[in-house]
Design a protein around this motif. Sequence first.
Motif, PDB file in Angstrom:
ATOM      1  N   MET A  46      90.473 -19.337 -32.550  1.00  0.00           N
ATOM      2  CA  MET A  46      91.725 -18.807 -33.263  1.00  0.00           C
ATOM      3  C   MET A  46      92.274 -17.978 -32.421  1.00  0.00           C
ATOM      4  SD  MET A  46      90.803 -15.597 -35.953  1.00  0.00           S
ATOM      5  CE  MET A  46      90.639 -16.647 -37.402  1.00  0.00           C
ATOM      6  N   GLN A  47      93.811 -17.821 -32.696  1.00  0.00           N
ATOM      7  CA  GLN A  47      94.477 -17.254 -31.609  1.00  0.00           C
ATOM      8  C   GLN A  47      94.924 -15.831 -32.204  1.00  0.00           C
ATOM      9  OE1 GLN A  47      96.204 -18.505 -28.806  1.00  0.00           O
ATOM     10  NE2 GLN A  47      94.588 -20.166 -29.104  1.00  0.00           N
ATOM     11  N   LEU A  48      94.839 -14.834 -31.410  1.00  0.00           N
ATOM     12  CA  LEU A  48      94.959 -13.495 -31.984  1.00  0.00           C
ATOM     13  C   LEU A  48      96.136 -12.925 -31.161  1.00  0.00           C
ATOM     14  CD1 LEU A  48      91.239 -12.192 -31.060  1.00  0.00           C
ATOM     15  CD2 LEU A  48      92.076 -13.023 -33.396  1.00  0.00           C
ATOM     16  N   VAL A  49      96.968 -12.211 -31.907  1.00  0.00           N
ATOM     17  CA  VAL A  49      98.253 -11.736 -31.552  1.00  0.00           C
ATOM     18  C   VAL A  49      97.911 -10.373 -30.934  1.00  0.00           C
ATOM     19  CG1 VAL A  49     100.492 -10.643 -32.194  1.00  0.00           C
ATOM     20  CG2 VAL A  49      99.584 -12.810 -33.277  1.00  0.00           C
ATOM     21  N   VAL A  50      98.468 -10.113 -29.543  1.00  0.00           N
ATOM     22  CA  VAL A  50      98.127  -8.974 -28.823  1.00  0.00           C
ATOM     23  C   VAL A  50      99.317  -7.935 -28.874  1.00  0.00           C
ATOM     24  CG1 VAL A  50      95.890  -9.760 -27.798  1.00  0.00           C
ATOM     25  CG2 VAL A  50      97.984 -10.014 -26.645  1.00  0.00           C
ATOM     26  N   VAL A  97     102.726  -3.351 -29.123  1.00  0.00           N
ATOM     27  CA  VAL A  97     101.439  -3.546 -28.982  1.00  0.00           C
ATOM     28  C   VAL A  97     100.706  -3.699 -30.121  1.00  0.00           C
ATOM     29  CG1 VAL A  97      99.233  -2.531 -27.999  1.00  0.00           C
ATOM     30  CG2 VAL A  97     101.581  -2.322 -26.534  1.00  0.00           C
ATOM     31  N   ARG A  98      99.833  -4.822 -30.244  1.00  0.00           N
ATOM     32  CA  ARG A  98      98.971  -4.989 -31.433  1.00  0.00           C
ATOM     33  C   ARG A  98      97.612  -5.294 -30.859  1.00  0.00           C
ATOM     34  NH1 ARG A  98     102.700  -9.303 -34.900  1.00  0.00           N
ATOM     35  NH2 ARG A  98     104.716  -8.013 -34.992  1.00  0.00           N
ATOM     36  N   THR A  99      97.115  -4.412 -30.068  1.00  0.00           N
ATOM     37  CA  THR A  99      95.750  -4.268 -29.532  1.00  0.00           C
ATOM     38  C   THR A  99      95.462  -3.018 -29.192  1.00  0.00           C
ATOM     39  OG1 THR A  99      94.076  -5.330 -27.556  1.00  0.00           O
ATOM     40  CG2 THR A  99      96.627  -4.802 -27.290  1.00  0.00           C
ATOM     41  N   ASP A 100      94.099  -2.629 -29.439  1.00  0.00           N
ATOM     42  CA  ASP A 100      93.440  -1.638 -28.987  1.00  0.00           C
ATOM     43  C   ASP A 100      92.997  -1.195 -27.484  1.00  0.00           C
ATOM     44  OD1 ASP A 100      93.224  -1.054 -31.675  1.00  0.00           O
ATOM     45  OD2 ASP A 100      90.953  -1.605 -31.954  1.00  0.00           O
ATOM     46  N   GLU A 101      93.502  -2.299 -26.741  1.00  0.00           N
ATOM     47  CA  GLU A 101      92.979  -2.292 -25.228  1.00  0.00           C
ATOM     48  C   GLU A 101      94.279  -2.674 -24.627  1.00  0.00           C
ATOM     49  OE1 GLU A 101      89.759  -4.771 -25.214  1.00  0.00           O
ATOM     50  OE2 GLU A 101      88.355  -2.995 -25.600  1.00  0.00           O
ATOM     51  N   LEU A 110      98.954 -14.555 -20.686  1.00  0.00           N
ATOM     52  CA  LEU A 110      99.209 -14.570 -22.151  1.00  0.00           C
ATOM     53  C   LEU A 110      99.781 -15.942 -22.524  1.00  0.00           C
ATOM     54  CD1 LEU A 110     100.219 -10.806 -22.586  1.00  0.00           C
ATOM     55  CD2 LEU A 110      97.958 -11.963 -22.967  1.00  0.00           C
ATOM     56  N   ARG A 111      99.160 -16.493 -23.877  1.00  0.00           N
ATOM     57  CA  ARG A 111      99.899 -17.819 -24.370  1.00  0.00           C
ATOM     58  C   ARG A 111     100.894 -17.122 -25.451  1.00  0.00           C
ATOM     59  NH1 ARG A 111      94.172 -18.972 -25.360  1.00  0.00           N
ATOM     60  NH2 ARG A 111      93.358 -20.301 -23.546  1.00  0.00           N
ATOM     61  N   THR A 112     102.098 -17.771 -25.332  1.00  0.00           N
ATOM     62  CA  THR A 112     103.083 -17.568 -26.449  1.00  0.00           C
ATOM     63  C   THR A 112     102.665 -18.283 -27.819  1.00  0.00           C
ATOM     64  OG1 THR A 112     104.332 -19.250 -25.622  1.00  0.00           O
ATOM     65  CG2 THR A 112     104.518 -17.212 -24.855  1.00  0.00           C
ATOM     66  N   GLU A 113     103.140 -17.581 -28.834  1.00  0.00           N
ATOM     67  CA  GLU A 113     102.816 -18.393 -30.037  1.00  0.00           C
ATOM     68  C   GLU A 113     103.522 -19.908 -30.048  1.00  0.00           C
ATOM     69  OE1 GLU A 113     104.962 -17.309 -33.787  1.00  0.00           O
ATOM     70  OE2 GLU A 113     102.901 -16.916 -34.467  1.00  0.00           O
ATOM     71  N   PRO A 114     102.767 -20.978 -30.421  1.00  0.00           N
ATOM     72  CA  PRO A 114     103.284 -22.140 -30.603  1.00  0.00           C
ATOM     73  C   PRO A 114     104.502 -22.440 -31.270  1.00  0.00           C
ATOM     74  CG  PRO A 114     100.745 -22.179 -30.800  1.00  0.00           C
ATOM     75  CD  PRO A 114     101.304 -21.030 -30.961  1.00  0.00           C
ATOM     76  N   LEU A 170     102.758 -12.790 -28.331  1.00  0.00           N
ATOM     77  CA  LEU A 170     101.818 -12.942 -27.198  1.00  0.00           C
ATOM     78  C   LEU A 170     100.392 -13.022 -27.866  1.00  0.00           C
ATOM     79  CD1 LEU A 170     103.435 -10.299 -24.907  1.00  0.00           C
ATOM     80  CD2 LEU A 170     103.847 -12.701 -24.626  1.00  0.00           C
ATOM     81  N   VAL A 171      99.690 -14.134 -27.568  1.00  0.00           N
ATOM     82  CA  VAL A 171      98.318 -14.308 -28.308  1.00  0.00           C
ATOM     83  C   VAL A 171      97.317 -14.687 -27.256  1.00  0.00           C
ATOM     84  CG1 VAL A 171      99.564 -15.206 -30.249  1.00  0.00           C
ATOM     85  CG2 VAL A 171      98.768 -16.980 -28.511  1.00  0.00           C
TER      86      VAL A 171
END
Length: 197
Positions: free
Chosen positions: A1-5, A22-26, A37-41, A108-109
């Motif tokens: 599963m891809q998570l958006v960061v 930013v969409r991450t706690d870290e 980082l991968r980009t959303e397909p 960015l995922v």
Amino acid sequence: MQLVVGRIGKPHGVRGEVTVEVRTDEPEARFAPGTVLRTEPGATPPPARNTVLGTEPGATPADEPGVPFRVPAELTIEESRFHQGRVLIAFEGIPDRNTAEALRGTLLVVDSADVTPPDDPEEFHDHQLVGLAVVTPAGEHLGEVARIDHAPSSDLLVLRRPEGRIALIPFVRAIVPEVDLAGGRVIVDPPAGLLDL
């Protein structure tokens, strides 16, 4: 599963830096130099006017004008820093403002398998909760977790009820006394009327 960061925002300056929502706690760990980082397909924002860019994933600017830009499948962080409460990132192969503008809106995922579980047993990543069954302490099935909304006062479990309605449940110990990842369920003790809103 891809998570958006993160989500790439507007360019900052003329050297190819971009702002990142930013969409991450870290953020310090996620956006460290050297991180790939991968980009959303399929994320291909329209190119900026007069942008001179390559056509292959990972391509750098081309020599002829008018060549459309394709967002690379992966972006490597060259440098990152915090500036006035925002994260600014320079990616390898993004040398100028025009190229950076073409990345605007790209998600960015990371793969959920690459995310280490939290050390605190009372802390969970969103992807661990989505899809879990929601039951009362007596075992009554209330629905399943559709997503997590991060509100200012507390996180909210977005519950998809069996009849298709949505209910919002504050993710606080008084209402959610137990999360049983191994059992695939979240135990919720809702106050009267909470599920009727």
